[in-house]
Scaffold this motif. Structure first.
Motif, PDB file in Angstrom:
ATOM      1  N   VAL A   1      67.121  19.436  -2.506  1.00 41.58           N
ATOM      2  CA  VAL A   1      66.263  18.342  -2.077  1.00 41.58           C
ATOM      3  C   VAL A   1      66.888  16.985  -2.390  1.00 41.58           C
ATOM      4  O   VAL A   1      66.937  16.105  -1.528  1.00 41.58           O
ATOM      5  CB  VAL A   1      64.859  18.459  -2.706  1.00 41.58           C
TER       6      VAL A   1
ATOM      7  N   ARG B   1      67.413  25.985   1.341  1.00 40.57           N
ATOM      8  CA  ARG B   1      66.325  26.680   0.672  1.00 40.57           C
ATOM      9  C   ARG B   1      66.297  28.162   1.080  1.00 40.57           C
ATOM     10  O   ARG B   1      65.956  29.028   0.294  1.00 40.57           O
ATOM     11  CB  ARG B   1      65.016  25.959   1.001  1.00 40.57           C
TER      12      ARG B   1
ATOM     13  N   SER C   1      62.992  30.271  -5.552  1.00 40.20           N
ATOM     14  CA  SER C   1      63.525  31.591  -5.208  1.00 40.20           C
ATOM     15  C   SER C   1      63.553  32.528  -6.404  1.00 40.20           C
ATOM     16  O   SER C   1      63.648  33.739  -6.241  1.00 40.20           O
ATOM     17  CB  SER C   1      64.924  31.455  -4.610  1.00 40.20           C
TER      18      SER C   1
ATOM     19  N   ALA D   1      60.673  23.786   0.019  1.00 40.42           N
ATOM     20  CA  ALA D   1      61.723  23.234  -0.842  1.00 40.42           C
ATOM     21  C   ALA D   1      62.184  24.254  -1.872  1.00 40.42           C
ATOM     22  O   ALA D   1      61.501  25.234  -2.138  1.00 40.42           O
ATOM     23  CB  ALA D   1      61.211  21.986  -1.540  1.00 40.42           C
ATOM     24  N   SER D   2      63.350  24.002  -2.443  1.00 40.72           N
ATOM     25  CA  SER D   2      63.929  24.939  -3.400  1.00 40.72           C
ATOM     26  C   SER D   2      63.346  24.778  -4.800  1.00 40.72           C
ATOM     27  O   SER D   2      63.431  25.685  -5.603  1.00 40.72           O
ATOM     28  CB  SER D   2      65.436  24.746  -3.487  1.00 40.72           C
ATOM     29  N   ILE D   3      62.810  23.609  -5.085  1.00 39.58           N
ATOM     30  CA  ILE D   3      62.272  23.347  -6.411  1.00 39.58           C
ATOM     31  C   ILE D   3      60.751  23.229  -6.316  1.00 39.58           C
ATOM     32  O   ILE D   3      60.228  22.643  -5.368  1.00 39.58           O
ATOM     33  CB  ILE D   3      62.858  22.026  -6.983  1.00 39.58           C
TER      34      ILE D   3
ATOM     35  N   MET E   1      63.311  26.879  -9.840  1.00 38.26           N
ATOM     36  CA  MET E   1      63.670  27.178  -8.453  1.00 38.26           C
ATOM     37  C   MET E   1      62.631  28.141  -7.888  1.00 38.26           C
ATOM     38  O   MET E   1      62.276  29.119  -8.534  1.00 38.26           O
ATOM     39  CB  MET E   1      65.053  27.837  -8.394  1.00 38.26           C
TER      40      MET E   1
END
Lengths: 284, 274
Positions: free
Chosen positions: B137, B169, A143, A100-102, A141
């Motif tokens: 998300v 992502r 990334s 996931a991004s978070i 985040m």
């Protein structure tokens, strides 16, 4: 109790051909890890050490022999899911294990998969992040994090599943010295304070110094076993497997043996800093 | 060159817009797009633009970031503008502004082109606002929730949502990788900046192939990591984040409804752009 046991395990990525033995990635491996133990698996590239990690939680199935986790054999499909809950793996590339991004969503991924209720997931996220010292990064985040931070998040993601064994498959290989130190500190803390069973797979000799026991692999077979001290004393033998303890590691070990409890250090700069800290502490 | 691609990037802030329910935001985006295409004159479109500006102001996203989204489709905009200017069919009331050789440009063509450019720009800006203010998300959570009725016909809603969130992502990761490969190729003397269209297109091949190969490797590793974290489809899965409508969504709903009504009224009473 034995947390993890390999009984005469062999594995080949290709179908075994008649009369050919060289195609085995892992061959006739026997070893066990006690609950709460910290074991390092050493070996240079292609020694079969990463295959070992994949065999230990059923990502790969042994061609021969059996792998048991707390006495439960992995060969049966119905056990696979419950075993995976107990054996967490942190992989090499931090980017390729983040879903996931978070940060919090990524840590939630594991508990979500096994059907943990929502409130409980929230608690687990807090606990896992606290364990790796990243509580304030919950809503960041993924990334935008550094390599070491990403890898700590990966550890937290595994912790959220509440495993009993954690396998680190070259988890520090892609990190800078600072990131490596961060990870090793977290791993040490998990082992000493939480009693987590650790299987550390690495080609950095100095990381093995932290372990209770070390196993050396070469061409898919276990060639040496013992305490890190015993292993590193046999440096001539180690060199035949293309392994050697770097001088910094030797110095660190000597200092500790000589009664100077220097903090863990991987680079000359770090060691100098740790020695300075140690001296100022003892003089104060 | 990749820093201009704004789509699929989240801007972290705590604002009214950020806190809206993702399901509402997706529906609002659709309503907004409908409003843009319903508008037949500058008044309607102006109202859309005004609402967008208000949304940006209330979202704390810097205006420059949103404008960057337009830069991404600059080529398309220029192309559309040229086509429209030269090939617009004016009616008999048109005033000719430029007449030279076979080219005739009328006031109608100019207005219509401006109208079209505004329309397209608003479209990308509002779409980028969705991704700026919604985490991937919650975006996919919202989509999953909106598509739930499709589960009846065995449409793999959860899987689709997961694929989307993973794709989002990996955008920053793959961008970074692309830059790295480009630099590596440049260091070997590759030239991406000169030459005609064909030459440039050919120069992209040595970037795409390593990127593709590494993506496959990443996919395999990600699959292993997901397996190791007990991923087994949607059967026993729970959701950490719960979506709830709040007073914010109700308020925003009325604003959206007012926008669409306003656009329709402008159309009825004020007519078309030309």
């Amino acid at each position: 109790m034995k947390a993890l046991e390999f009984k005469n395990v062999s594995f080949s990525y290709r179908k075994a051909e008649e009369g050919k033995t060289s195609s085995f990635a892992v061959k006739g491996v026997n070893f066990s890890v006690e609950e709460g133990e910290f074991v390092a698996v050493l070996g240079h590239n292609g020694s079969g050490k990463s295959t070992l990690a994949r065999l230990a939680n059923g990502l790969l199935e042994a061609s021969d022999g059996s792998v048991e986790v707390f006495g439960v054999p992995l060969s049966e499909q119905k056990n696979l899911f419950s075993v995976r809950k107990n054996v967490g793996i942190v992989f090499q590339n931090p980017d390729n294990q983040t879903v996931a991004s978070i940060v919090e969503d990524d840590i939630a991924f594991g508990p979500e998969n096994i059907g943990v209720p929502r409130e409980e997931i929230g608690v687990r996220i807090e606990e896992s992040l606290a364990a790796v010292g990243m509580s304030e990064y919950k809503e960041r985040m993924t990334s935008a994090l550094s390599g070491g931070q990403k890898q700590r998040i990966a550890i937290a993601g595994v912790l959220a599943l509440k495993p009993k064994i954690m396998i680190l498959d070259e988890s520090t290989a892609m990190l800078d010295p600072k990131g490596r130190r961060e990870i090793m500190q977290v791993v040490k803390k998990l082992n000493k304070e939480e009693g987590m069973t650790i299987l550390l797979i690495t080609h950095f000799m100095e990381e093995a110094l932290m372990a209770d026991r070390a196993i050396v692999m070469n061409r898919g077979e276990i060639v040496m076993q013992g305490t890190p001290e015993e292993i590193f004393e046999r440096h001539d033998e180690l060199e035949t497997y293309n392994l050697a303890l770097p001088p910094i590691g030797v110095l660190w070990k000597k200092l500790e043996e000589g009664g100077m409890p220097v903090g863990y250090a991987l680079t000359p700069e770090d060691l100098a800093e740790e020695i300075a800290k140690c001296i100022s502490k003892s003089s104060a | 060159m990749f820093k201009d691609v704004a789509l699929g990037q989240y801007y972290q802030a705590s604002s009214f817009v950020h806190r809206l329910d993702p399901r509402f935001k997706i529906l609002a985006l659709i309503a907004y797009i409908v409003a843009i295409f319903l508008s037949e004159n500058f008044y309607g479109l102006g109202m859309c633009a005004l609402l967008l500006l208000l949304t940006i102001a209330f979202s704390k996203v810097p205006l420059g970031k949103v404008i960057k989204a337009v830069k991404g489709i600059l080529f398309l905009l220029v192309f559309t503008a040229i086509i429209q200017l030269f090939f617009y069919k004016p009616n008999e009331n048109a005033v000719v502004w430029v007449k030279w050789w076979v080219i005739t440009i009328t006031d109608q063509a100019v207005f219509f082109t401006l109208f079209l450019l505004l329309r397209l720009s608003l479209l990308v800006m509002v779409a980028s606002m969705l991704t700026y203010t919604t985490t991937p998300v919650s975006l996919t959570d919202g989509l999953e929730s909106l598509l739930t009725p499709l589960k009846v016909v065995r449409f793999p809603v959860h899987e689709l949502a997961l694929i989307m969130s993973i794709a989002l992502r990996f955008i920053p990761t793959l961008m970074e990788e692309t830059e790295r490969i480009m630099n590596a190729q440049k260091a070997r003397g590759a030239d991406f900046e000169s030459g005609g269209l064909m030459k440039r297109a050919k120069a992209v091949v040595p970037i795409l192939i390593p990127l593709l190969i590494s993506s496959f490797r990443r996919a395999e590793e990600l699959g292993d990591a997901m397996d190791a974290r007990c991923y087994a489809g949607s059967k026993v899965r729970t959701k950490y984040k719960k979506l709830t409508f709040s007073w914010r969504d109700l308020l925003a709903f009325f604003i959206m409804a007012a926008l669409v009504t306003g656009v329709v009224l402008f159309n009825v009473y004020l007519g078309g752009v030309v």
